[in-house]
Write an enzyme that holds these catalytic residues in place. Structure first.
Site, mmCIF file in Angstrom:
data_model
loop_
_atom_site.group_PDB
_atom_site.id
_atom_site.type_symbol
_atom_site.label_atom_id
_atom_site.label_comp_id
_atom_site.label_asym_id
_atom_site.label_seq_id
_atom_site.Cartn_x
_atom_site.Cartn_y
_atom_site.Cartn_z
ATOM 1 N N LEU A 657 -2.946 11.177 -11.876
ATOM 2 C CA LEU A 657 -1.771 10.859 -11.065
ATOM 3 C C LEU A 657 -2.111 9.776 -10.044
ATOM 4 O O LEU A 657 -3.074 9.900 -9.289
ATOM 5 C CB LEU A 657 -1.293 12.115 -10.340
ATOM 6 C CG LEU A 657 -0.051 11.948 -9.462
ATOM 7 C CD1 LEU A 657 1.188 11.698 -10.327
ATOM 8 C CD2 LEU A 657 0.162 13.194 -8.595
ATOM 9 N N HIS A 658 -1.315 8.692 -10.021
ATOM 10 C CA HIS A 658 -1.555 7.628 -9.056
ATOM 11 C C HIS A 658 -0.237 7.069 -8.541
ATOM 12 O O HIS A 658 0.748 6.946 -9.267
ATOM 13 C CB HIS A 658 -2.422 6.510 -9.654
ATOM 14 C CG HIS A 658 -1.907 5.930 -10.932
ATOM 15 N ND1 HIS A 658 -2.080 6.548 -12.159
ATOM 16 C CD2 HIS A 658 -1.231 4.783 -11.192
ATOM 17 C CE1 HIS A 658 -1.537 5.805 -13.117
ATOM 18 N NE2 HIS A 658 -1.005 4.725 -12.556
ATOM 19 N N LEU A 659 -0.251 6.748 -7.264
ATOM 20 C CA LEU A 659 0.907 6.207 -6.547
ATOM 21 C C LEU A 659 0.726 4.712 -6.360
ATOM 22 O O LEU A 659 -0.324 4.261 -5.899
ATOM 23 C CB LEU A 659 1.033 6.896 -5.182
ATOM 24 C CG LEU A 659 2.078 6.337 -4.199
ATOM 25 C CD1 LEU A 659 3.487 6.657 -4.693
ATOM 26 C CD2 LEU A 659 1.853 6.917 -2.802
#
Length: 735
Positions: A657-659
Site C-alpha cells: 500500500l502506497h500513497l
C-alpha cells in the site's frame, strides 16, 4: 459588523435590486439565494451559470441576458456565479446604469478550509464540482480573488466572513418587502488587506483552535497558556480534508506537556496499539468539589477498572503543570502502585492531544452539563467547538439530558473535525455532583451524597469506555477469523489456478499508470538490487500471502515486489529513502509524473493495496496522510505556487500500500501517455480523505478499477474540457 454608511444617498422606494454574489465554490452562494427566496416577499430571480442552459452549464452572456430580462420585468436578481475578480463582475455592474437600479455585492469570504470541505463532500452539485477535484479548483480560484469595492459601481457591499455573518445577511435580504430598501455603504469588512493563501495544502494543515482555550476540568482558565503557540488551524482542511498541522510533533512543547508517573514524557509514550480514554477531572472546577476527596475517588476507580480494561489506558488531562488535581492524583496513584502503563497524567488541551502532545486517544470524556448542550465555557464548550455540529447531532440521537452520576457514550461521526484531526472515535459525556451554590442542583456541601455521585460518575465513565473496548475487540477478532478463513480457502484454490492465472494477471498489472512503458526497465534495476529472481516468484508470492492474508486473489510479479521489499527491509535501501519510521517509509517516485511526486509507503505486512484495507487500518491511513501532508508542506515552503493532491490508485501494479503525494502541474517528461494522465485525473485515483472517510464509515474503500477509466478521453484536470489528441494534452491542457 463594522459599517460605513452613506446616509446622504438612500435608494428610492420600490426599485428592483441586482445582487452579485462573490465567493469560491462551496462558500454557499446557491444556499444563500434559496434561503432568501424562500422567506422574502420580494420577487427574486436566481441567475446561475451552472444551470442557465436548460438545466446545464451555460455562458456568461446567457447570464447577462437572463438578468437583463428579469430586471426589465421589475424583478430583483441574484447573480449566482463565483465573480471573484473585477473583470468577471464588471458587465453585471453595468446593468445597474442601464436599468437605473441599485447594484449590491454580497461577498461570502468564508475560510478556505470550509469551502474546500463543503466542495469535496457534496454530491449532486449542479456544476458537477465535487469530490477530490473540487479542492484544486477552489484553491486556484482563491489565488486570483479580488474583493469588490464601492468604486466599481456598487451602492452596497456586504462582507460575510463567518457563517453567522452569512445568516445575518440572509435575514437582511430575506426580510425585504417589495417596497423596502437598504442603506448604501460597505458593511462588515474586517481586514481588506488580508492576503490570500496559496497552495492546496495551505488549506489542509492546521487544526482549528477553540474560540477560547478551556481548562479540561471546566475552569476556563487560560492564564497558563502561551499566547499564539497553538494558533494554527489544519490547513485552513477542515479537513477537506481535515488534519494535523504541527510539523514538529516531537517538539519540546509536546514533550514538556506530558507527565507520566515514571518521570518520562507522556508524549513519548506510543498509544497507537492501545485503546485510550482521556478524561478531565469531573466537578472540581466550576462545580467546586473538594480536590482531596475528588483525587481519592479518581484513584480508587482507576485502580478498580484498570484490571478490567486489558491493555487499554486511562489518561487524566489538565491544561497546566500547576494543576492541583493532577499533583494530588499523581501522588496518590504512586502510593497505590497503579501500573504506569495503564494510567498516566498529561498536561495539554484535551481537544488537541494528538496534534500538540503526540497522544493518540480514541475516546475522550466531556464534563457535560445536564442539558447535553454546547456552551457554558470550560471543557464542555471546548469539546463541542472542536467536534463541530456533528457531535451535537450525534448526542441528540443518544440522549436528551443527563442526571448527575451518569454517563452517555456517543460515537463521533467520521465527518467531525475532532475525528479527522485527532482520531477521536467516541465522546463520553459525564455529569458529576455540584457544590457551587451559583449552579443548579447544588448539594450544599453534602459530601456524603456528593462522593457517592462522583463515584457513580467515574464508574459510569469507565464502564462506558470498557464497553467500547469490548466492542472493538470483538470486531477485531471477527475480522481476523474472516481473514484466516479467506486465506485457507484461497490457499486451496491457488494451488490449482495460480500457474494458469499468473500470465493474465501480470498482463493486467502492467497497465499501472505509475510506471507505464518504463516499468520493465525500472523494475529490472530494482529487482536486481533486491536480489529477487523470477524463478522464485511463485514461491515468494504464495508464501507471503499465506502468512499475511494480503490480496491473495492477486499474484504479484517479481518486478511488482520492489516496493514491498523496500518497506520490509528499509535498512538495505537507506540511500533511496527520504524518511524511515516504524510505520512508513518515504521515497521519490522513480518516474515522477509531476515536479514533485513522492510515495508514502506502508510497512504493514499483508496490506498490499486498497483492496486489503479494513476498518482496523484507519490509523495507518491517517498516519500515511499525516506524513504526506508534512512532505507537501515542505515542498510548499520551497515553492508556494504548487498545488498538491494526496491519493491512492484503485488498482496499483506494485505490491505494498502506497500513497501518492503529487503536485498538480504534471510537468514531467515521464507523463507520456493517456494511461499516465488518467491514472491521476479520473476516479481511478482515490483521494486520501475520501478513502479515510469510507474506511471509517463502511470498513473498506470503494475501488474504481474499471479499465475504461484509464482509456477514457483526455480531460483537463482543472476545467474538465475534453482533448481528443494526446499531444495536445501535454502542450495545451493545463489551463
Amino acid at each position: 459588523m463594522d459599517m460605513d454608511v452613506d446616509e446622504a444617498s438612500r435608494p428610492k422606494e420600490g426599485k428592483a435590486i441586482l445582487v452579485i454574489l462573490v465567493g469560491a465554490p462551496g462558500s454557499g452562494k446557491s444556499t444563500f439565494c434559496e434561503e432568501v427566496m424562500r422567506s422574502s416577499t420580494r420577487p427574486w430571480i436566481r441567475v446561475c451559470q451552472d444551470t442557465i442552459g436548460n438545466g446545464k452549464a451555460g455562458s456568461k452572456a446567457q447570464c447577462l441576458s437572463s438578468a437583463a430580462s428579469a430586471l426589465k420585468d421589475h424583478k430583483s436578481v441574484f447573480i449566482d456565479r463565483c465573480n471573484l475578480d473585477r473583470e468577471q463582475r464588471s458587465e453585471f455592474v453595468k446593468l445597474g446604469d442601464v436599468h437605473k437600479i441599485d447594484v449590491h455585492a454580497v461577498v461570502l469570504d468564508l475560510p478556505a478550509k470550509l469551502c474546500i470541505s463543503r466542495s469535496v463532500k457534496r454530491t449532486g452539485h449542479e456544476g458537477n464540482l465535487q469530490g477530490g477535484k473540487a479542492a484544486a479548483v477552489v484553491n486556484r480560484m482563491l489565488q486570483k480573488k479580488e474583493l469588490p469595492k464601492l468604486s466599481e459601481g456598487y451602492s452596497r457591499i456586504t462582507f460575510c466572513q463567518s457563517e453567522s455573518d452569512v445568516k445575518g445577511a440572509i435575514n437582511t435580504y430575506g426580510s425585504l418587502g417589495p417596497l423596502d430598501n437598504l442603506p448604501h455603504g460597505c458593511f462588515g469588512q474586517k481586514n481588506p488587506d488580508s492576503k490570500v493563501q496559496v497552495g492546496i495544502m495551505k488549506f489542509l494543515k492546521k487544526v482549528p483552535a477553540p474560540d477560547a482555550a478551556a481548562r479540561p476540568d471546566g475552569s476556563g482558565d487560560t492564564t497558563s497558556q502561551n499566547p499564539g503557540k497553538n494558533d494554527y488551524f489544519h490547513k485552513d482542511v477542515e479537513m477537506a480534508y481535515p488534519i494535523l498541522d504541527n510539523p514538529n510533533l516531537e517538539s519540546k512543547e509536546g514533550e514538556s506537556q506530558g507527565v507520566a508517573f515514571d518521570g518520562s514524557h507522556a508524549s513519548r509514550v506510543s498509544l497507537d496499539d492501545a485503546p485510550t480514554l482521556a478524561f478531565p477531572s469531573i466537578s472540581t472546577s466550576d462545580f467546586q468539589f473538594n480536590y482531596e476527596k475528588a483525587a481519592d475517588i479518581i484513584v480508587e476507580k482507576i485502580a478498580e477498572f484498570t484490571a478490567k480494561l486489558g491493555n487499554a489506558r486511562l489518561v487524566l488531562v489538565d491544561l497546566t503543570h500547576k494543576s492541583k488535581i493532577l499533583s494530588l492524583v499523581k501522588a496518590k496513584a504512586s502510593e497505590k502502585h497503579i501500573d504506569t502503563q495503564k494510567f498516566l497524567t498529561h498536561v495539554g488541551d484535551i481537544t488537541k492531544l494528538h496534534s500538540t502532545g503526540g497522544l493518540n486517544c480514541n475516546v475522550i470524556a466531556n464534563a457535560a452539563n445536564w442539558r447535553l448542550k454546547p456552551g457554558g465555557g470550560g471543557v464542555n464548550a471546548a469539546i463541542f467547538n472542536a467536534a463541530g455540529p456533528e457531535l451535537e447531532s450525534a448526542t441528540k440521537e443518544r440522549a436528551k439530558s443527563l442526571s448527575p452520576g451518569n454517563a452517555v457514550v456517543v460515537p463521533l461521526p467520521a465527518s467531525s473535525p475532532l475525528f479527522v484531526t485527532e482520531g477521536v472515535t467516541h465522546v463520553i459525556h459525564v455529569l458529576g455532583p455540584n457544590m457551587n451554590p451559583q449552579r443548579p442542583n447544588c448539594l450544599n456541601n453534602d459530601y456524603e451524597k456528593g462522593c457517592k455521585i462522583l463515584q457513580d460518575a467515574y464508574a459510569s465513565l469507565f464502564e462506558g469506555f470498557a464497553s467500547i473496548v469490548r466492542t472493538q475487540a470483538g470486531q477485531s477478532r471477527e475480522k481476523n477469523e474472516n481473514i484466516v478463513k479467506k486465506a485457507l480457502k484461497l490457499q486451496d484454490k491457488s494451488e490449482c489456478h495460480s500457474r494458469n492465472n499468473l500470465t493474465n494477471i501480470d498482463q493486467k498489472n502492467k497497465r499501472d499508470a505509475d510506471h507505464g512503458s518504463e516499468k520493465s526497465k525500472k523494475c529490472k534495476g530494482i529487482q536486481d538490487s533486491f536480489g529477487v529472481s523470477s524463478n522464485s516468484r511463485d514461491e515468494r508470492v504464495d508464501s507471503e500471502h499465506r502468512r499475511n492474508g494480503g490480496s491473495m486473489n492477486k499474484a504479484w510479479g517479481s518486478w511488482a515486489q520492489a516496493l514491498h521489499q523496500m518497506a520490509m527491509h528499509p535498512e538495505k535501501h537507506k540511500d533511496d529513502l527520504l524518511e524511515i519510521s516504524e510505520d512508513v517509509v518515504v521515497l521519490n517516485d522513480l518516474y515522477p509524473k509531476a515536479k514533485k511526486h513522492v510515495l508514502i509507503l506502508s510497512r504493514t505486512r499483508g496490506v498490499d493495496c486498497l483492496e486489503d484495507v479494513q476498518k482496523e487500518h484507519f490509523q495507518l491511513l491517517k498516519k500515511m496522510h499525516d506524513v504526506g501532508l508534512k512532505w507537501a508542506r515542505k515542498f510548499l515552503d520551497e515553492n508556494a505556487s504548487l498545488v498538491f493532491r494526496l491519493g491512492y490508485h484503485s488498482a496499483p501494479s506494485m505490491q505494498q500500500l502506497h500513497l501518492h503525494v503529487i503536485s498538480q502541474d504534471f510537468d514531467s517528461k515521464h507523463m507520456k501517455n493517456k494511461k499516465h494522465w488518467n491514472s491521476f485525473n479520473t476516479a481511478f485515483f482515490r483521494d486520501s480523505i475520501d478513502v479515510m472517510d469510507e474506511v471509517s464509515s463502511h470498513g473498506k474503500a470503494t475501488l474504481k478499477d474499471d479499465d475504461k477509466l484509464l482509456s477514457m478521453e483526455l480531460r483537463c484536470h482543472r476545467c474538465r474540457s475534453a482533448h481528443p489528441n494526446d499531444k495536445l494534452l501535454f502542450t495545451l491542457l493545463l489551463c
